[in-house]
Write an enzyme that holds these catalytic residues in place. Sequence first.
Site, PDB file in Angstrom:
ATOM      1  N   SER A 181       0.806  -1.213   0.000  1.00  0.00           N
ATOM      2  CA  SER A 181       0.000   0.000   0.000  1.00  0.00           C
ATOM      3  C   SER A 181       0.842   1.266   0.000  1.00  0.00           C
ATOM      4  O   SER A 181       0.313   2.369  -0.069  1.00  0.00           O
ATOM      5  CB  SER A 181      -0.925   0.016   1.223  1.00  0.00           C
ATOM      6  OG  SER A 181      -0.151   0.037   2.404  1.00  0.00           O
ATOM      7  N   THR A 197      -1.747   3.614   4.657  1.00  0.00           N
ATOM      8  CA  THR A 197      -0.806   4.705   4.454  1.00  0.00           C
ATOM      9  C   THR A 197       0.215   4.616   5.576  1.00  0.00           C
ATOM     10  O   THR A 197      -0.147   4.258   6.692  1.00  0.00           O
ATOM     11  CB  THR A 197      -1.521   6.072   4.582  1.00  0.00           C
ATOM     12  OG1 THR A 197      -2.600   6.117   3.651  1.00  0.00           O
ATOM     13  CG2 THR A 197      -0.572   7.216   4.315  1.00  0.00           C
ATOM     14  N   THR A 243       1.901   7.022   0.390  1.00  0.00           N
ATOM     15  CA  THR A 243       0.973   5.956   0.004  1.00  0.00           C
ATOM     16  C   THR A 243       0.916   5.834  -1.504  1.00  0.00           C
ATOM     17  O   THR A 243       1.271   6.765  -2.228  1.00  0.00           O
ATOM     18  CB  THR A 243      -0.440   6.256   0.545  1.00  0.00           C
ATOM     19  OG1 THR A 243      -1.314   5.169   0.250  1.00  0.00           O
ATOM     20  CG2 THR A 243      -1.007   7.519  -0.079  1.00  0.00           C
ATOM     21  N   ARG A 297      -7.417  10.398  -8.986  1.00  0.00           N
ATOM     22  CA  ARG A 297      -7.911  10.483  -7.610  1.00  0.00           C
ATOM     23  C   ARG A 297      -6.792  10.848  -6.652  1.00  0.00           C
ATOM     24  O   ARG A 297      -5.687  10.331  -6.716  1.00  0.00           O
ATOM     25  CB  ARG A 297      -8.531   9.151  -7.205  1.00  0.00           C
ATOM     26  CG  ARG A 297      -9.083   9.102  -5.782  1.00  0.00           C
ATOM     27  CD  ARG A 297      -8.129   8.440  -4.820  1.00  0.00           C
ATOM     28  NE  ARG A 297      -8.753   8.244  -3.493  1.00  0.00           N
ATOM     29  CZ  ARG A 297      -8.106   7.768  -2.437  1.00  0.00           C
ATOM     30  NH1 ARG A 297      -6.825   7.460  -2.525  1.00  0.00           N
ATOM     31  NH2 ARG A 297      -8.745   7.619  -1.285  1.00  0.00           N
ATOM     32  N   THR A 337      -4.971   7.432   8.774  1.00  0.00           N
ATOM     33  CA  THR A 337      -4.893   6.380   7.764  1.00  0.00           C
ATOM     34  C   THR A 337      -6.277   5.781   7.597  1.00  0.00           C
ATOM     35  O   THR A 337      -7.063   5.742   8.547  1.00  0.00           O
ATOM     36  CB  THR A 337      -3.883   5.289   8.175  1.00  0.00           C
ATOM     37  OG1 THR A 337      -3.808   4.290   7.148  1.00  0.00           O
ATOM     38  CG2 THR A 337      -4.265   4.624   9.488  1.00  0.00           C
ATOM     39  N   GLY A 338      -6.584   5.339   6.385  1.00  0.00           N
ATOM     40  CA  GLY A 338      -7.895   4.744   6.164  1.00  0.00           C
ATOM     41  C   GLY A 338      -8.537   5.219   4.879  1.00  0.00           C
ATOM     42  O   GLY A 338      -7.837   5.523   3.907  1.00  0.00           O
TER      43      GLY A 338
END
Length: 338
Positions: A66, A198, A216, A226, A249-250
Amino acid sequence: MFELLLFSSLTVLFPLGHTSLPLVINTWPFKNATAAAWNALQSGGSVLDAVEKGCARCEMEQCDGSVGYGGSPDETGETTLDAMIMNGDTMEVGAVADLRRIKNAIGVARAVMEHTEHTLLVGESASVFAENMGFVAEDLTTNNSVNIFSQWLKGNCQPNYRKNVFPDPSKSCGPYKPWATVRQNTRAQLVNTRSHDTIGMIVLDQHGHLAAGTSTNGLTHKIPGRVGDSPIVGAGAYADSSAGAASATGDGDLMMRFLPSYLAVELMRAGADPSAACKTAISRIKRHYSDFFGAIICANTTGHYGAACNKVPGLSQFHFMVSNPESDIPLLKSVDCF
Protein backbone atom coordinates in the site's frame (compact mmCIF):
# COMPACT_ATOMS: atom_id res chain seq x y z
CA MET A 1 -17.00 24.19 22.44
CA PHE A 2 -19.42 21.39 23.20
CA GLU A 3 -16.88 18.77 22.19
CA LEU A 4 -14.23 20.35 24.37
CA LEU A 5 -16.45 19.74 27.37
CA LEU A 6 -16.53 16.03 26.66
CA PHE A 7 -12.88 15.26 27.29
CA SER A 8 -13.32 14.38 30.95
CA SER A 9 -15.80 11.68 30.02
CA LEU A 10 -13.82 10.14 27.18
CA THR A 11 -12.18 6.84 27.92
CA VAL A 12 -8.39 6.79 27.61
CA LEU A 13 -7.77 4.01 25.15
CA PHE A 14 -4.47 2.86 26.66
CA PRO A 15 -1.91 4.22 29.12
CA LEU A 16 -0.22 7.33 27.81
CA GLY A 17 3.40 7.11 26.79
CA HIS A 18 5.93 8.55 29.20
CA THR A 19 7.24 12.04 28.54
CA SER A 20 10.56 10.74 27.28
CA LEU A 21 12.00 12.32 24.17
CA PRO A 22 12.73 11.94 21.35
CA LEU A 23 9.70 10.13 19.97
CA VAL A 24 8.90 8.38 16.70
CA ILE A 25 5.39 7.07 16.13
CA ASN A 26 3.90 5.71 12.92
CA THR A 27 0.78 3.97 11.69
CA TRP A 28 0.64 0.18 11.22
CA PRO A 29 3.32 -2.40 12.21
CA PHE A 30 5.95 -0.92 9.88
CA LYS A 31 8.86 -1.60 12.23
CA ASN A 32 11.68 -0.98 9.77
CA ALA A 33 10.31 2.45 8.97
CA THR A 34 10.25 3.30 12.68
CA ALA A 35 13.83 2.09 13.07
CA ALA A 36 14.99 4.11 10.06
CA ALA A 37 13.49 7.30 11.49
CA TRP A 38 14.90 6.60 14.95
CA ASN A 39 18.37 5.93 13.55
CA ALA A 40 18.25 9.18 11.60
CA LEU A 41 17.58 11.07 14.84
CA GLN A 42 20.29 9.20 16.73
CA SER A 43 22.74 10.05 13.96
CA GLY A 44 22.12 13.77 14.44
CA GLY A 45 19.49 14.21 11.75
CA SER A 46 16.59 16.63 12.03
CA VAL A 47 12.97 15.65 12.56
CA LEU A 48 12.43 16.26 8.84
CA ASP A 49 15.31 13.91 8.04
CA ALA A 50 13.77 11.29 10.29
CA VAL A 51 10.31 11.54 8.73
CA GLU A 52 11.79 11.38 5.24
CA LYS A 53 14.02 8.38 6.06
CA GLY A 54 11.21 6.52 7.78
CA CYS A 55 8.66 6.99 5.02
CA ALA A 56 11.27 6.30 2.33
CA ARG A 57 12.04 2.95 3.96
CA CYS A 58 8.40 1.97 3.58
CA GLU A 59 8.40 3.15 -0.02
CA MET A 60 11.34 0.91 -0.85
CA GLU A 61 9.98 -2.06 1.11
CA GLN A 62 6.53 -1.59 -0.46
CA CYS A 63 4.93 -1.83 2.99
CA ASP A 64 1.84 -4.05 2.74
CA GLY A 65 1.69 -3.25 -0.97
CA SER A 66 0.00 0.00 0.00
CA VAL A 67 3.09 2.24 0.08
CA GLY A 68 5.54 2.74 -2.74
CA TYR A 69 5.85 1.31 -6.24
CA GLY A 70 4.22 -1.85 -7.56
CA GLY A 71 0.95 -1.67 -5.64
CA SER A 72 -2.60 -0.29 -5.77
CA PRO A 73 -2.94 0.01 -9.57
CA ASP A 74 -5.64 2.40 -10.74
CA GLU A 75 -8.33 1.70 -13.35
CA THR A 76 -5.70 1.81 -16.11
CA GLY A 77 -3.25 -0.43 -14.25
CA GLU A 78 -0.86 2.39 -13.30
CA THR A 79 0.60 2.89 -9.83
CA THR A 80 0.81 6.52 -8.73
CA LEU A 81 2.04 7.92 -5.44
CA ASP A 82 0.96 10.54 -2.89
CA ALA A 83 3.13 11.97 -0.09
CA MET A 84 3.43 14.92 2.27
CA ILE A 85 5.88 16.30 4.81
CA MET A 86 5.26 19.14 7.29
CA ASN A 87 7.65 21.19 9.41
CA GLY A 88 5.96 21.91 12.74
CA ASP A 89 8.34 24.79 13.52
CA THR A 90 7.84 26.85 10.36
CA MET A 91 4.46 25.38 9.23
CA GLU A 92 6.00 24.75 5.81
CA VAL A 93 4.53 21.86 3.83
CA GLY A 94 5.56 19.99 0.71
CA ALA A 95 3.29 17.49 -0.98
CA VAL A 96 2.85 15.55 -4.19
CA ALA A 97 -0.15 13.67 -5.55
CA ASP A 98 -0.74 11.39 -8.53
CA LEU A 99 3.05 11.21 -8.89
CA ARG A 100 4.26 8.99 -11.72
CA ARG A 101 7.60 7.28 -12.45
CA ILE A 102 9.32 8.39 -9.22
CA LYS A 103 9.71 5.88 -6.38
CA ASN A 104 10.78 8.32 -3.66
CA ALA A 105 7.56 10.27 -3.23
CA ILE A 106 8.39 11.57 0.26
CA GLY A 107 11.69 12.90 -1.08
CA VAL A 108 9.89 14.76 -3.84
CA ALA A 109 7.45 16.17 -1.28
CA ARG A 110 10.36 17.54 0.72
CA ALA A 111 11.84 19.01 -2.46
CA VAL A 112 8.55 20.83 -3.07
CA MET A 113 8.80 22.28 0.44
CA GLU A 114 12.46 23.28 0.22
CA HIS A 115 12.81 24.32 -3.41
CA THR A 116 9.49 25.99 -4.27
CA GLU A 117 7.07 28.49 -2.78
CA HIS A 118 4.26 26.01 -3.37
CA THR A 119 2.67 23.40 -1.13
CA LEU A 120 1.28 20.74 -3.50
CA LEU A 121 2.29 19.58 -6.98
CA VAL A 122 0.28 16.96 -8.84
CA GLY A 123 0.33 14.55 -11.75
CA GLU A 124 2.69 14.66 -14.70
CA SER A 125 3.91 18.12 -13.75
CA ALA A 126 4.98 16.84 -10.34
CA SER A 127 6.92 14.06 -12.05
CA VAL A 128 8.68 16.52 -14.37
CA PHE A 129 9.56 18.67 -11.34
CA ALA A 130 11.01 15.62 -9.61
CA GLU A 131 13.14 14.71 -12.60
CA ASN A 132 14.42 18.29 -12.78
CA MET A 133 15.35 18.03 -9.09
CA GLY A 134 17.48 14.97 -9.86
CA PHE A 135 15.10 12.14 -8.96
CA VAL A 136 15.44 9.09 -11.19
CA ALA A 137 12.49 8.19 -13.40
CA GLU A 138 11.62 4.49 -13.10
CA ASP A 139 8.73 2.23 -13.99
CA LEU A 140 6.51 1.80 -10.92
CA THR A 141 4.83 -1.29 -12.37
CA THR A 142 5.72 -4.76 -11.08
CA ASN A 143 4.52 -8.27 -11.87
CA ASN A 144 2.37 -8.03 -8.76
CA SER A 145 0.60 -4.83 -9.82
CA VAL A 146 0.07 -6.23 -13.33
CA ASN A 147 -1.49 -9.35 -11.82
CA ILE A 148 -3.77 -7.31 -9.55
CA PHE A 149 -4.93 -5.30 -12.54
CA SER A 150 -5.47 -8.29 -14.85
CA GLN A 151 -7.49 -10.16 -12.22
CA TRP A 152 -9.61 -7.06 -11.71
CA LEU A 153 -10.36 -6.85 -15.43
CA LYS A 154 -11.27 -10.54 -15.52
CA GLY A 155 -13.72 -9.91 -12.69
CA ASN A 156 -15.59 -7.23 -14.64
CA CYS A 157 -13.73 -4.43 -12.88
CA GLN A 158 -15.04 -5.25 -9.41
CA PRO A 159 -14.76 -3.46 -7.07
CA ASN A 160 -14.71 0.06 -8.50
CA TYR A 161 -15.58 3.55 -7.31
CA ARG A 162 -18.14 4.66 -9.88
CA LYS A 163 -21.75 5.61 -9.11
CA ASN A 164 -24.74 6.99 -11.03
CA VAL A 165 -23.25 5.91 -14.35
CA PHE A 166 -23.92 3.41 -17.14
CA PRO A 167 -23.11 0.70 -17.96
CA ASP A 168 -23.90 -0.66 -14.50
CA PRO A 169 -20.55 -0.33 -12.62
CA SER A 170 -21.50 -3.22 -10.30
CA LYS A 171 -21.48 -5.62 -13.26
CA SER A 172 -19.16 -4.31 -15.95
CA CYS A 173 -16.18 -2.20 -16.94
CA GLY A 174 -16.36 1.20 -18.60
CA PRO A 175 -16.01 3.52 -20.31
CA TYR A 176 -18.79 5.01 -18.22
CA LYS A 177 -21.17 7.84 -18.89
CA PRO A 178 -23.43 9.66 -16.43
CA TRP A 179 -27.09 8.88 -16.08
CA ALA A 180 -29.24 11.76 -17.31
CA THR A 181 -30.95 11.72 -13.93
CA VAL A 182 -28.71 11.11 -10.95
CA ARG A 183 -29.92 8.21 -8.86
CA GLN A 184 -29.21 8.12 -5.15
CA ASN A 185 -27.01 5.07 -5.01
CA THR A 186 -25.45 4.15 -1.69
CA ARG A 187 -21.68 4.06 -1.56
CA ALA A 188 -20.31 0.56 -2.02
CA GLN A 189 -18.79 -0.96 1.10
CA LEU A 190 -15.24 -1.77 0.10
CA VAL A 191 -13.51 -2.10 3.46
CA ASN A 192 -10.14 -3.68 2.86
CA THR A 193 -7.28 -2.95 5.23
CA ARG A 194 -4.77 -3.43 2.43
CA SER A 195 -6.51 -1.10 0.01
CA HIS A 196 -6.40 1.97 2.25
CA ASP A 197 -3.11 1.73 4.14
CA THR A 198 -0.81 4.70 4.45
CA ILE A 199 2.34 5.19 6.45
CA GLY A 200 1.78 8.25 8.60
CA MET A 201 4.69 9.28 10.82
CA ILE A 202 5.27 11.79 13.61
CA VAL A 203 8.74 12.68 14.91
CA LEU A 204 9.48 14.81 17.98
CA ASP A 205 13.07 15.47 19.07
CA GLN A 206 14.45 16.31 22.51
CA HIS A 207 14.30 20.03 21.73
CA GLY A 208 10.59 20.02 20.92
CA HIS A 209 10.89 20.19 17.13
CA LEU A 210 8.02 18.39 15.42
CA ALA A 211 7.49 17.04 11.91
CA ALA A 212 4.95 14.75 10.32
CA GLY A 213 4.66 12.99 7.00
CA THR A 214 2.76 10.46 4.91
CA SER A 215 3.35 8.24 1.91
CA THR A 216 0.97 5.96 0.00
CA ASN A 217 0.17 4.55 -3.40
CA GLY A 218 -3.46 5.33 -2.79
CA LEU A 219 -6.61 3.32 -3.25
CA THR A 220 -6.50 0.10 -5.28
CA HIS A 221 -8.56 0.41 -8.51
CA LYS A 222 -9.01 4.16 -7.95
CA ILE A 223 -10.24 6.35 -10.76
CA PRO A 224 -7.17 7.90 -12.46
CA GLY A 225 -6.43 11.31 -11.01
CA ARG A 226 -7.91 10.48 -7.61
CA VAL A 227 -6.16 12.14 -4.66
CA GLY A 228 -6.85 10.91 -1.16
CA ASP A 229 -6.24 12.44 2.24
CA SER A 230 -2.54 11.59 2.56
CA PRO A 231 -1.07 14.64 0.76
CA ILE A 232 -3.71 17.06 2.04
CA VAL A 233 -2.58 19.30 4.90
CA GLY A 234 -4.66 18.71 8.01
CA ALA A 235 -6.18 15.54 6.61
CA GLY A 236 -3.37 13.00 6.15
CA ALA A 237 -1.14 14.71 8.70
CA TYR A 238 -0.55 17.96 10.56
CA ALA A 239 2.21 19.22 12.84
CA ASP A 240 2.58 22.31 14.99
CA SER A 241 5.51 22.41 17.41
CA SER A 242 3.48 24.58 19.78
CA ALA A 243 0.70 21.99 20.14
CA GLY A 244 1.36 18.54 18.72
CA ALA A 245 1.02 16.41 15.61
CA ALA A 246 -1.31 13.81 14.16
CA SER A 247 -1.53 11.50 11.16
CA ALA A 248 -4.48 9.55 9.79
CA THR A 249 -4.89 6.38 7.76
CA GLY A 250 -7.90 4.74 6.16
CA ASP A 251 -10.60 5.67 3.69
CA GLY A 252 -9.19 8.99 2.57
CA ASP A 253 -12.15 9.98 0.43
CA LEU A 254 -14.27 10.17 3.57
CA MET A 255 -11.65 11.20 6.12
CA MET A 256 -10.32 14.17 4.17
CA ARG A 257 -13.72 15.85 4.44
CA PHE A 258 -13.18 16.31 8.19
CA LEU A 259 -9.48 17.29 8.44
CA PRO A 260 -9.00 14.84 11.34
CA SER A 261 -5.29 15.53 11.83
CA TYR A 262 -5.83 19.28 12.09
CA LEU A 263 -8.75 18.75 14.44
CA ALA A 264 -6.73 16.47 16.72
CA VAL A 265 -3.87 18.97 16.94
CA GLU A 266 -6.22 21.80 17.79
CA LEU A 267 -7.87 19.67 20.47
CA MET A 268 -4.46 18.99 22.00
CA ARG A 269 -3.73 22.70 21.86
CA ALA A 270 -6.91 23.24 23.87
CA GLY A 271 -5.70 20.81 26.52
CA ALA A 272 -6.96 17.39 25.42
CA ASP A 273 -4.63 14.47 25.99
CA PRO A 274 -3.61 12.68 22.76
CA SER A 275 -5.88 9.67 23.25
CA ALA A 276 -8.93 11.88 23.76
CA ALA A 277 -7.97 14.08 20.81
CA CYS A 278 -7.64 11.03 18.56
CA LYS A 279 -10.97 9.61 19.69
CA THR A 280 -12.81 12.89 19.17
CA ALA A 281 -11.37 13.23 15.66
CA ILE A 282 -12.60 9.73 14.78
CA SER A 283 -15.96 10.39 16.44
CA ARG A 284 -16.48 13.47 14.28
CA ILE A 285 -16.29 11.30 11.14
CA LYS A 286 -18.20 8.41 12.71
CA ARG A 287 -21.15 10.72 13.35
CA HIS A 288 -21.70 10.99 9.58
CA TYR A 289 -20.18 7.72 8.30
CA SER A 290 -20.62 5.11 11.01
CA ASP A 291 -18.99 2.32 9.03
CA PHE A 292 -15.95 4.14 7.63
CA PHE A 293 -12.51 2.51 7.78
CA GLY A 294 -9.96 4.68 9.54
CA ALA A 295 -7.55 5.37 12.38
CA ILE A 296 -5.38 8.21 13.67
CA ILE A 297 -2.25 8.63 15.79
CA CYS A 298 -1.56 11.71 17.92
CA ALA A 299 1.38 13.07 19.93
CA ASN A 300 1.70 16.23 21.99
CA THR A 301 4.74 18.37 22.67
CA THR A 302 5.73 16.46 25.84
CA GLY A 303 5.95 13.09 24.10
CA HIS A 304 2.61 11.71 25.22
CA TYR A 305 0.93 9.79 22.43
CA GLY A 306 -2.35 8.09 21.63
CA ALA A 307 -4.39 6.51 18.87
CA ALA A 308 -7.98 5.70 17.96
CA CYS A 309 -9.83 3.78 15.25
CA ASN A 310 -13.36 3.11 14.06
CA LYS A 311 -14.54 -0.45 14.61
CA VAL A 312 -15.66 -2.16 11.40
CA PRO A 313 -15.38 -5.70 10.02
CA GLY A 314 -11.69 -6.21 9.35
CA LEU A 315 -10.58 -3.56 11.84
CA SER A 316 -11.32 -4.25 15.50
CA GLN A 317 -7.85 -3.27 16.71
CA PHE A 318 -5.35 -0.81 15.25
CA HIS A 319 -1.60 -1.47 15.47
CA PHE A 320 1.07 1.21 15.36
CA MET A 321 4.77 1.59 16.17
CA VAL A 322 6.51 3.69 18.83
CA SER A 323 10.18 4.33 19.45
CA ASN A 324 11.50 6.42 22.34
CA PRO A 325 14.29 6.17 24.95
CA GLU A 326 12.33 3.57 26.93
CA SER A 327 13.34 0.80 24.54
CA ASP A 328 16.27 -0.08 22.30
CA ILE A 329 13.90 -1.36 19.62
CA PRO A 330 10.66 -0.05 18.12
CA LEU A 331 7.64 -1.24 20.09
CA LEU A 332 4.39 -2.48 18.61
CA LYS A 333 1.38 -0.87 20.26
CA SER A 334 -2.32 -1.44 19.73
CA VAL A 335 -5.63 0.15 20.56
CA ASP A 336 -9.11 -1.34 20.53
CA CYS A 337 -11.41 0.31 18.01
CA PHE A 338 -14.72 1.78 19.16
